[in-house]
Design a protein around this motif. Structure first.
Motif, PDB file in Angstrom:
ATOM      1  N   VAL A  22       0.845  -1.187   0.000  1.00  0.00           N
ATOM      2  CA  VAL A  22       0.000   0.000   0.000  1.00  0.00           C
ATOM      3  C   VAL A  22       0.886   1.244   0.000  1.00  0.00           C
ATOM      4  O   VAL A  22       2.031   1.206   0.439  1.00  0.00           O
ATOM      5  CB  VAL A  22      -0.962   0.045   1.220  1.00  0.00           C
ATOM      6  CG1 VAL A  22      -1.922  -1.134   1.200  1.00  0.00           C
ATOM      7  CG2 VAL A  22      -0.214   0.106   2.539  1.00  0.00           C
ATOM      8  N   GLU A  23       0.328   2.342  -0.506  1.00  0.00           N
ATOM      9  CA  GLU A  23       1.039   3.627  -0.493  1.00  0.00           C
ATOM     10  C   GLU A  23       0.323   4.586   0.454  1.00  0.00           C
ATOM     11  O   GLU A  23      -0.899   4.724   0.395  1.00  0.00           O
ATOM     12  CB  GLU A  23       1.076   4.244  -1.900  1.00  0.00           C
ATOM     13  CG  GLU A  23       1.729   5.621  -1.933  1.00  0.00           C
ATOM     14  CD  GLU A  23       1.770   6.244  -3.337  1.00  0.00           C
ATOM     15  OE1 GLU A  23       1.156   5.672  -4.264  1.00  0.00           O
ATOM     16  OE2 GLU A  23       2.409   7.309  -3.486  1.00  0.00           O
ATOM     17  N   ALA A  24       1.099   5.216   1.335  1.00  0.00           N
ATOM     18  CA  ALA A  24       0.531   6.207   2.251  1.00  0.00           C
ATOM     19  C   ALA A  24       0.389   7.533   1.515  1.00  0.00           C
ATOM     20  O   ALA A  24       1.344   8.018   0.904  1.00  0.00           O
ATOM     21  CB  ALA A  24       1.438   6.371   3.463  1.00  0.00           C
ATOM     22  N   VAL A  72       6.123   5.213   1.144  1.00  0.00           N
ATOM     23  CA  VAL A  72       6.020   6.580   1.659  1.00  0.00           C
ATOM     24  C   VAL A  72       6.609   7.539   0.627  1.00  0.00           C
ATOM     25  O   VAL A  72       7.709   7.309   0.118  1.00  0.00           O
ATOM     26  CB  VAL A  72       6.781   6.709   3.000  1.00  0.00           C
ATOM     27  CG1 VAL A  72       6.798   8.153   3.483  1.00  0.00           C
ATOM     28  CG2 VAL A  72       6.167   5.800   4.065  1.00  0.00           C
ATOM     29  N   ASN A  73       5.887   8.610   0.310  1.00  0.00           N
ATOM     30  CA  ASN A  73       6.396   9.623  -0.622  1.00  0.00           C
ATOM     31  C   ASN A  73       7.361  10.560   0.098  1.00  0.00           C
ATOM     32  O   ASN A  73       7.083  11.027   1.186  1.00  0.00           O
ATOM     33  CB  ASN A  73       5.236  10.445  -1.195  1.00  0.00           C
ATOM     34  CG  ASN A  73       4.368   9.630  -2.122  1.00  0.00           C
ATOM     35  OD1 ASN A  73       4.740   9.345  -3.255  1.00  0.00           O
ATOM     36  ND2 ASN A  73       3.209   9.204  -1.623  1.00  0.00           N
ATOM     37  N   MET A  74       8.486  10.830  -0.545  1.00  0.00           N
ATOM     38  CA  MET A  74       9.495  11.706   0.055  1.00  0.00           C
ATOM     39  C   MET A  74       9.705  12.906  -0.853  1.00  0.00           C
ATOM     40  O   MET A  74       9.970  12.738  -2.046  1.00  0.00           O
ATOM     41  CB  MET A  74      10.822  10.974   0.135  1.00  0.00           C
ATOM     42  CG  MET A  74      10.795   9.826   1.096  1.00  0.00           C
ATOM     43  SD  MET A  74      10.927  10.503   2.750  1.00  0.00           S
ATOM     44  CE  MET A  74      12.448   9.834   3.190  1.00  0.00           C
ATOM     45  N   LEU A 104      10.519   3.732  -0.161  1.00  0.00           N
ATOM     46  CA  LEU A 104      10.494   5.194  -0.282  1.00  0.00           C
ATOM     47  C   LEU A 104      10.272   5.562  -1.732  1.00  0.00           C
ATOM     48  O   LEU A 104      10.975   5.069  -2.616  1.00  0.00           O
ATOM     49  CB  LEU A 104      11.805   5.794   0.241  1.00  0.00           C
ATOM     50  CG  LEU A 104      12.147   5.482   1.700  1.00  0.00           C
ATOM     51  CD1 LEU A 104      13.465   6.135   2.099  1.00  0.00           C
ATOM     52  CD2 LEU A 104      11.032   5.944   2.646  1.00  0.00           C
ATOM     53  N   GLU A 105       9.277   6.403  -1.986  1.00  0.00           N
ATOM     54  CA  GLU A 105       9.000   6.865  -3.351  1.00  0.00           C
ATOM     55  C   GLU A 105       9.630   8.234  -3.534  1.00  0.00           C
ATOM     56  O   GLU A 105       9.287   9.183  -2.837  1.00  0.00           O
ATOM     57  CB  GLU A 105       7.483   6.935  -3.599  1.00  0.00           C
ATOM     58  CG  GLU A 105       6.822   5.572  -3.566  1.00  0.00           C
ATOM     59  CD  GLU A 105       5.416   5.559  -4.187  1.00  0.00           C
ATOM     60  OE1 GLU A 105       4.963   6.610  -4.668  1.00  0.00           O
ATOM     61  OE2 GLU A 105       4.804   4.483  -4.180  1.00  0.00           O
ATOM     62  N   ILE A 106      10.569   8.314  -4.459  1.00  0.00           N
ATOM     63  CA  ILE A 106      11.225   9.592  -4.738  1.00  0.00           C
ATOM     64  C   ILE A 106      11.042   9.916  -6.222  1.00  0.00           C
ATOM     65  O   ILE A 106      10.776   9.032  -7.026  1.00  0.00           O
ATOM     66  CB  ILE A 106      12.731   9.563  -4.395  1.00  0.00           C
ATOM     67  CG1 ILE A 106      13.451   8.454  -5.177  1.00  0.00           C
ATOM     68  CG2 ILE A 106      12.933   9.353  -2.894  1.00  0.00           C
ATOM     69  CD1 ILE A 106      14.943   8.439  -4.988  1.00  0.00           C
ATOM     70  N   ILE A 154      11.175   4.936  -8.071  1.00  0.00           N
ATOM     71  CA  ILE A 154      11.122   6.217  -8.778  1.00  0.00           C
ATOM     72  C   ILE A 154       9.668   6.478  -9.134  1.00  0.00           C
ATOM     73  O   ILE A 154       9.079   5.741  -9.932  1.00  0.00           O
ATOM     74  CB  ILE A 154      11.969   6.212 -10.070  1.00  0.00           C
ATOM     75  CG1 ILE A 154      13.399   5.724  -9.792  1.00  0.00           C
ATOM     76  CG2 ILE A 154      11.971   7.594 -10.702  1.00  0.00           C
ATOM     77  CD1 ILE A 154      14.243   6.642  -8.973  1.00  0.00           C
ATOM     78  N   ASP A 155       9.106   7.506  -8.514  1.00  0.00           N
ATOM     79  CA  ASP A 155       7.707   7.876  -8.717  1.00  0.00           C
ATOM     80  C   ASP A 155       7.590   8.744  -9.982  1.00  0.00           C
ATOM     81  O   ASP A 155       8.558   9.389 -10.383  1.00  0.00           O
ATOM     82  CB  ASP A 155       7.233   8.677  -7.497  1.00  0.00           C
ATOM     83  CG  ASP A 155       5.731   8.626  -7.293  1.00  0.00           C
ATOM     84  OD1 ASP A 155       5.011   8.149  -8.200  1.00  0.00           O
ATOM     85  OD2 ASP A 155       5.276   9.052  -6.220  1.00  0.00           O
ATOM     86  N   ASP A 156       6.421   8.759 -10.587  1.00  0.00           N
ATOM     87  CA  ASP A 156       6.135   9.610 -11.756  1.00  0.00           C
ATOM     88  C   ASP A 156       7.169   9.407 -12.856  1.00  0.00           C
ATOM     89  O   ASP A 156       7.562  10.354 -13.543  1.00  0.00           O
ATOM     90  CB  ASP A 156       6.102  11.098 -11.355  1.00  0.00           C
ATOM     91  CG  ASP A 156       5.138  11.383 -10.216  1.00  0.00           C
ATOM     92  OD1 ASP A 156       4.216  10.571 -10.019  1.00  0.00           O
ATOM     93  OD2 ASP A 156       5.306  12.399  -9.531  1.00  0.00           O
ATOM     94  N   LEU A 163      10.159   0.998 -10.759  1.00  0.00           N
ATOM     95  CA  LEU A 163       9.774   2.175 -11.541  1.00  0.00           C
ATOM     96  C   LEU A 163       8.251   2.282 -11.500  1.00  0.00           C
ATOM     97  O   LEU A 163       7.540   1.298 -11.720  1.00  0.00           O
ATOM     98  CB  LEU A 163      10.214   2.032 -13.005  1.00  0.00           C
ATOM     99  CG  LEU A 163      11.711   1.834 -13.274  1.00  0.00           C
ATOM    100  CD1 LEU A 163      11.948   1.759 -14.787  1.00  0.00           C
ATOM    101  CD2 LEU A 163      12.527   2.965 -12.652  1.00  0.00           C
ATOM    102  N   LYS A 164       7.773   3.481 -11.212  1.00  0.00           N
ATOM    103  CA  LYS A 164       6.331   3.710 -11.224  1.00  0.00           C
ATOM    104  C   LYS A 164       6.008   4.595 -12.416  1.00  0.00           C
ATOM    105  O   LYS A 164       6.404   5.766 -12.455  1.00  0.00           O
ATOM    106  CB  LYS A 164       5.939   4.417  -9.931  1.00  0.00           C
ATOM    107  CG  LYS A 164       4.865   3.687  -9.190  1.00  0.00           C
ATOM    108  CD  LYS A 164       4.607   4.336  -7.881  1.00  0.00           C
ATOM    109  CE  LYS A 164       3.142   4.266  -7.605  1.00  0.00           C
ATOM    110  NZ  LYS A 164       2.855   4.793  -6.261  1.00  0.00           N
ATOM    111  N   ILE A 165       5.316   4.040 -13.396  1.00  0.00           N
ATOM    112  CA  ILE A 165       5.008   4.788 -14.621  1.00  0.00           C
ATOM    113  C   ILE A 165       3.991   5.871 -14.308  1.00  0.00           C
ATOM    114  O   ILE A 165       2.932   5.594 -13.738  1.00  0.00           O
ATOM    115  CB  ILE A 165       4.444   3.856 -15.719  1.00  0.00           C
ATOM    116  CG1 ILE A 165       5.337   2.626 -15.896  1.00  0.00           C
ATOM    117  CG2 ILE A 165       4.272   4.612 -17.034  1.00  0.00           C
ATOM    118  CD1 ILE A 165       4.728   1.559 -16.805  1.00  0.00           C
TER     119      ILE A 165
HETATM  120 MG    MG Z   1       3.744   8.165  -4.895  1.00  0.00          MG
END
Ligand code: MG
Ligand code: C2E
Ligand code: MG
Ligand code: MG
Length: 285
Positions: free
Chosen positions: A58-60, A117-119, A149-151, A179-181, A200-202
């Motif tokens: 899950v993503e917070a 967690v988004n950073m 950690l999502e950066i 790697i987010d976005d 990798l998050k597209i």
């Molecule tokens: Mg994110």
């Protein structure tokens, strides 16, 4: 006449600027007290395996329960929190809360649920981040491998040496890095082998274009192929339709996240949804 118009235009402009800066100050003041008043809340959105719907984690996602305004989305205050430096205490709270909630969710469901967690870039450049992450994990009693950690790519471009050392240290600890976005930044691919990235998050803008835009589909397919070659995990964000899901499956995308599967939910609603799913699966087998 033109001089007069120019002056009027200026006069019309100035109050708007003033109003804007007043608004920013009001929001900033509210945000400053939000932490102390316990107005910040985390919602959680599942990431699922596209082939079989299995829960990957899950993503917070942060929300601000602002008095008189309801639940405020991060797009309305994260930028301001960044500019004012408030993102540091807020980010620290998110980190600690997310780790504690990961333990709560895993305990309640009876299986380990990884937490992302988004950073923000600023948080990432803060000295002592490694120590803060270690402390959050220890206090919560969460295994490092369950924290992701999502950066964004900008973190890797801004200060490469410092970022590399920090990411290596987190990686040695067992923490995962996403790697987010992905696809919206500079996308200099060389950093992918220089940094210990796991996923990798597209970016959702490419997914939103499926299947009508062949260029977006080509980009999505390339990122999935890139992830496969580099042995990275890949997750598509913003999956809203069955057709997008089907296109992603055709390209053998591993994971997905989006309203098609679930909106972000409160901890209680998330646990209920997952418990229900479990009991349905138990009935079927
Ligand atoms: Mg994110
Ligand atoms: P993100 O990390 O890329 O998160 C994805 C955003 O897309 C979330 O918006 C999520 O609610 C939304 N979303 C999920 N599924 C769908 C879908 O199917 N369609 C559409 N249109 N949108 C979908 P949210 O929660 O408003 O967060 C926006 C951004 O704010 C996040 O983007 C992230 O960059 C930032 N953010 C959220 N929480 C935090 C936090 O705790 N710390 C920091 N630094 N940033 C955060
Ligand atoms: Mg994203
Ligand atoms: Mg995004």
């Amino acid at each position: 006449a033109s001089k007069k118009r120019g002056r009027n235009a200026f006069e019309a402009f100035a109050p708007a600027m003033q109003a804007d800066s007043n608004l920013r100050m009001t929001v900033e003041e509210g945000l400053r007290t939000a932490l102390a008043q316990e107005e910040l809340v985390l919602h959680f959105q599942p990431k699922v395996a596209l082939a079989d719907g299995r829960l990957l984690g899950v993503e917070a996602l942060l929300r601000w329960n602002r008095p008189g305004h309801g639940l405020v989305a991060p797009s309305d205050f994260i930028g301001l929190a960044e500019d004012s430096g408030l993102i540091l205490p807020i980010g620290e709270w998110v980190l600690r809360q997310a780790c504690a909630d990961a333990v709560r969710i895993s305990t309640r469901l009876g299986y380990a649920v990884p937490m992302a967690v988004n950073m923000s870039p600023r948080q990432f450049r803060q000295p002592g981040l490694l120590h803060r992450v270690e402390e959050a994990l220890e206090t919560a009693g969460l295994a490092p491998a369950l924290l992701e950690l999502e950066i964004t790519e900008s973190v890797l471009i801004d200060d490469t040496e410092v970022a590399a050392a920090l990411l290596q240290a987190l990686h040695r600890k067992g923490v995962r890095l996403t790697i987010d976005d992905f696809g919206t930044g500079y996308s200099s691919l060389s950093y992918l082998h220089r940094f210990p990235v796991t996923t990798l998050k597209i970016d959702q803008s490419f997914i939103a274009d499926l299947p009508s835009n062949p260029y977006s589909e080509a980009i999505v397919a390339s990122v999935i192929g890139l992830a496969r070659s580099l042995k990275l995990h890949v997750v598509a964000e913003g999956v809203e339709t069955a057709e997008q899901h089907q296109r992603l499956c055709a390209h053998q995308c591993e994971g997905g996240q989006g309203y098609l599967f679930s909106h972000p939910l409160s901890l209680e609603a998330l646990c209920q949804m997952l418990e229900q799913r479990q009991s349905v699966e138990a009935d079927v087998t």
